[in-house]
Motif scaffolding. Structure first.
Motif, mmCIF file in Angstrom:
data_model
loop_
_atom_site.group_PDB
_atom_site.id
_atom_site.type_symbol
_atom_site.label_atom_id
_atom_site.label_comp_id
_atom_site.label_asym_id
_atom_site.label_seq_id
_atom_site.Cartn_x
_atom_site.Cartn_y
_atom_site.Cartn_z
ATOM 1 N N ILE A 80 -57.891 -39.127 24.541
ATOM 2 C CA ILE A 80 -58.207 -39.293 23.115
ATOM 3 C C ILE A 80 -57.016 -39.882 22.367
ATOM 4 O O ILE A 80 -57.167 -40.774 21.533
ATOM 5 N N VAL A 81 -55.811 -39.371 22.665
ATOM 6 C CA VAL A 81 -54.604 -39.896 22.019
ATOM 7 C C VAL A 81 -54.450 -41.381 22.317
ATOM 8 O O VAL A 81 -54.107 -42.185 21.436
ATOM 9 N N SER A 82 -54.733 -41.766 23.551
ATOM 10 C CA SER A 82 -54.646 -43.176 23.937
ATOM 11 C C SER A 82 -55.677 -44.015 23.191
ATOM 12 O O SER A 82 -55.371 -45.110 22.702
ATOM 13 N N GLN A 83 -56.899 -43.506 23.068
ATOM 14 C CA GLN A 83 -57.973 -44.244 22.399
ATOM 15 C C GLN A 83 -57.713 -44.404 20.904
ATOM 16 O O GLN A 83 -58.038 -45.443 20.312
ATOM 17 N N GLU A 84 -57.143 -43.384 20.286
ATOM 18 C CA GLU A 84 -56.977 -43.382 18.825
ATOM 19 C C GLU A 84 -55.609 -43.879 18.371
ATOM 20 O O GLU A 84 -55.290 -43.799 17.188
ATOM 21 N N PRO A 104 -59.085 -38.629 11.944
ATOM 22 C CA PRO A 104 -58.235 -38.644 13.140
ATOM 23 C C PRO A 104 -56.951 -37.833 12.989
ATOM 24 O O PRO A 104 -56.331 -37.480 13.997
ATOM 25 N N TRP A 105 -56.534 -37.537 11.745
ATOM 26 C CA TRP A 105 -55.322 -36.743 11.535
ATOM 27 C C TRP A 105 -55.473 -35.311 12.062
ATOM 28 O O TRP A 105 -54.475 -34.624 12.278
ATOM 29 N N ILE A 106 -56.704 -34.878 12.319
ATOM 30 C CA ILE A 106 -56.929 -33.554 12.892
ATOM 31 C C ILE A 106 -56.399 -33.484 14.329
ATOM 32 O O ILE A 106 -56.171 -32.399 14.875
ATOM 33 N N LEU A 107 -56.154 -34.650 14.937
ATOM 34 C CA LEU A 107 -55.562 -34.672 16.286
ATOM 35 C C LEU A 107 -54.246 -33.890 16.326
ATOM 36 O O LEU A 107 -53.898 -33.316 17.358
ATOM 37 N N ARG A 108 -53.515 -33.881 15.204
ATOM 38 C CA ARG A 108 -52.259 -33.121 15.148
ATOM 39 C C ARG A 108 -52.504 -31.663 15.521
ATOM 40 O O ARG A 108 -51.756 -31.075 16.305
ATOM 41 N N TYR A 109 -53.567 -31.074 14.991
ATOM 42 C CA TYR A 109 -53.835 -29.652 15.209
ATOM 43 C C TYR A 109 -54.434 -29.404 16.586
ATOM 44 O O TYR A 109 -54.199 -28.350 17.191
ATOM 45 N N LEU A 110 -55.195 -30.369 17.083
ATOM 46 C CA LEU A 110 -55.725 -30.253 18.438
ATOM 47 C C LEU A 110 -54.584 -30.307 19.454
ATOM 48 O O LEU A 110 -54.553 -29.531 20.419
ATOM 49 N N TYR A 122 -54.473 -46.802 17.857
ATOM 50 C CA TYR A 122 -54.560 -47.864 16.851
ATOM 51 C C TYR A 122 -54.970 -47.326 15.481
ATOM 52 O O TYR A 122 -54.712 -47.942 14.443
ATOM 53 N N GLU A 123 -55.605 -46.144 15.462
ATOM 54 C CA GLU A 123 -56.169 -45.589 14.231
ATOM 55 C C GLU A 123 -55.228 -44.602 13.543
ATOM 56 O O GLU A 123 -55.139 -44.561 12.322
ATOM 57 N N TYR A 124 -54.543 -43.798 14.330
ATOM 58 C CA TYR A 124 -53.699 -42.756 13.738
ATOM 59 C C TYR A 124 -52.527 -42.436 14.660
ATOM 60 O O TYR A 124 -52.695 -42.293 15.874
ATOM 61 N N GLN A 125 -51.343 -42.289 14.054
ATOM 62 C CA GLN A 125 -50.144 -41.883 14.793
ATOM 63 C C GLN A 125 -49.308 -40.963 13.919
ATOM 64 O O GLN A 125 -49.209 -41.156 12.703
ATOM 65 N N ASP A 126 -48.730 -39.947 14.532
ATOM 66 C CA ASP A 126 -47.707 -39.119 13.904
ATOM 67 C C ASP A 126 -46.784 -38.636 15.022
ATOM 68 O O ASP A 126 -47.026 -38.952 16.190
ATOM 69 N N PRO A 127 -45.706 -37.923 14.731
ATOM 70 C CA PRO A 127 -44.785 -37.514 15.799
ATOM 71 C C PRO A 127 -45.445 -36.745 16.939
ATOM 72 O O PRO A 127 -45.016 -36.861 18.092
#
Length: 291
Positions: free
Chosen positions: A138-142, A105-111, A144-149
């Motif tokens: 996707i940000v809303s769904q995830e 899920p940390w790949i969300l940062r790059y997306l 609980y799993e992953y957060q960053d700034p």
């Protein structure tokens, strides 16, 4: 030399497992040589192999291989002229989005970085607006799993409509991006596009905007800079219909045209798509737990 030798090995070998290993090896060689077009060729070959029937027989190995592929894709995508668009297309495709949600899920940062930076070129296109909506979901769904700034910035802006938090998170995001290996070269562009997104959302949820308050929300230095910013936004963005009232230092919004373009029917379709996707995710998670 290593790249040539591995390519020759693939031509002569009939061992599928060793050929896959040789393709991974050649991929690394092209990345180290900064041959980005050849890197994309090797990634495409790997993607075809991983998506083939032989890998479908072992879903866990396929998930493992796709996870690595997603990470290696960051090298060419952040070094090619149209790389960000290709990155967003790939990462939002169903199989690779599922992989990101399941194992990285940390790949969300790059997306997020890719879609935000595409704003300057594609903000008014329907395809970009769809990508943005998918990203918000996707940000809303995830959450609980992953957060960053970066994910917190998107949540504050598009889910909570908390502009003060979004402004503060953007400061954190700028620090993070400047120290990230893949994102550091695009820090200035990201901040500029993020400010445009804040302006756009701010205009959408208000009928009348105080220019001083908007200037503060964008971390701009002066009221004059804020006035220039909103004037440019109104001029360049077809999604916003507004005019500046200089007598009382406000921006007056006209939301009628936006309501007409986004009818109730379209809103129902978008909500139904989101519910359907989430239902499938819950069903898959339930099946995996039972297994």
């Amino acid at each position: 030399m290593a790249s040539d030798l591995l390519n020759n090995f693939r031509v002569l070998s009939t061992n599928n497992k060793l050929n896959i290993s040789a393709t991974w090896g050649r991929l690394v060689c092209e990345i180290l040589s900064c041959e980005w077009d050849l890197t994309l060729e090797e990634l495409s070959k790997l993607r075809e192999l991983i998506d083939s029937r032989s890998f479908n027989a072992d879903p866990l190995n396929q998930l493992y291989q796709r996870t690595w592929l997603i990470h290696w894709y960051l090298f060419p995508f952040f070094n090619l002229e149209n790389g960000l668009e290709k990155l967003s297309d790939l990462f939002l495709s169903s199989s690779y989005l599922s992989t990101i949600q399941a194992s990285c899920p940390w790949i969300l940062r790059y997306l997020i970085a890719a879609i935000v930076c595409l704003y300057s070129k594609q903000h008014s296109s329907p395809s970009y607006q769809k990508k943005l909506k998918d990203l918000i979901r996707i940000v809303s769904q995830e959450e609980y799993e992953y957060q960053d700034p970066l994910t917190e910035f998107m949540k504050a802006l598009y889910i909570d409509f908390d502009f003060e938090t979004a402004k503060n998170k953007l400061v954190e995001v700028e620090i993070i991006i400047k120290t990230d290996f893949f994102l550091s070269n695009g820090a200035t562009e990201f901040v500029s596009c993020a400010r445009h997104l804040i302006s756009e959302v701010y205009c959408r949820v208000h009928n009348r905007i105080d220019l001083n308050q908007l200037t503060s929300s964008l971390n701009l230095s002066s009221k004059e800079e804020g006035e220039k910013w909103i004037a440019t936004l109104i001029k360049d963005n077809k999604l916003i219909d507004a005019k500046i009232n200089e007598s009382d230092n406000t921006v007056i919004m006209n939301h009628a045209s936006e309501i007409q373009s986004n009818g109730v029917y379209q809103q129902i379709i978008e909500k139904t798509k989101g519910l359907s996707f989430r239902s499938n995710q819950i069903l898959m998670a339930t099946i995996q737990k039972q297994e």
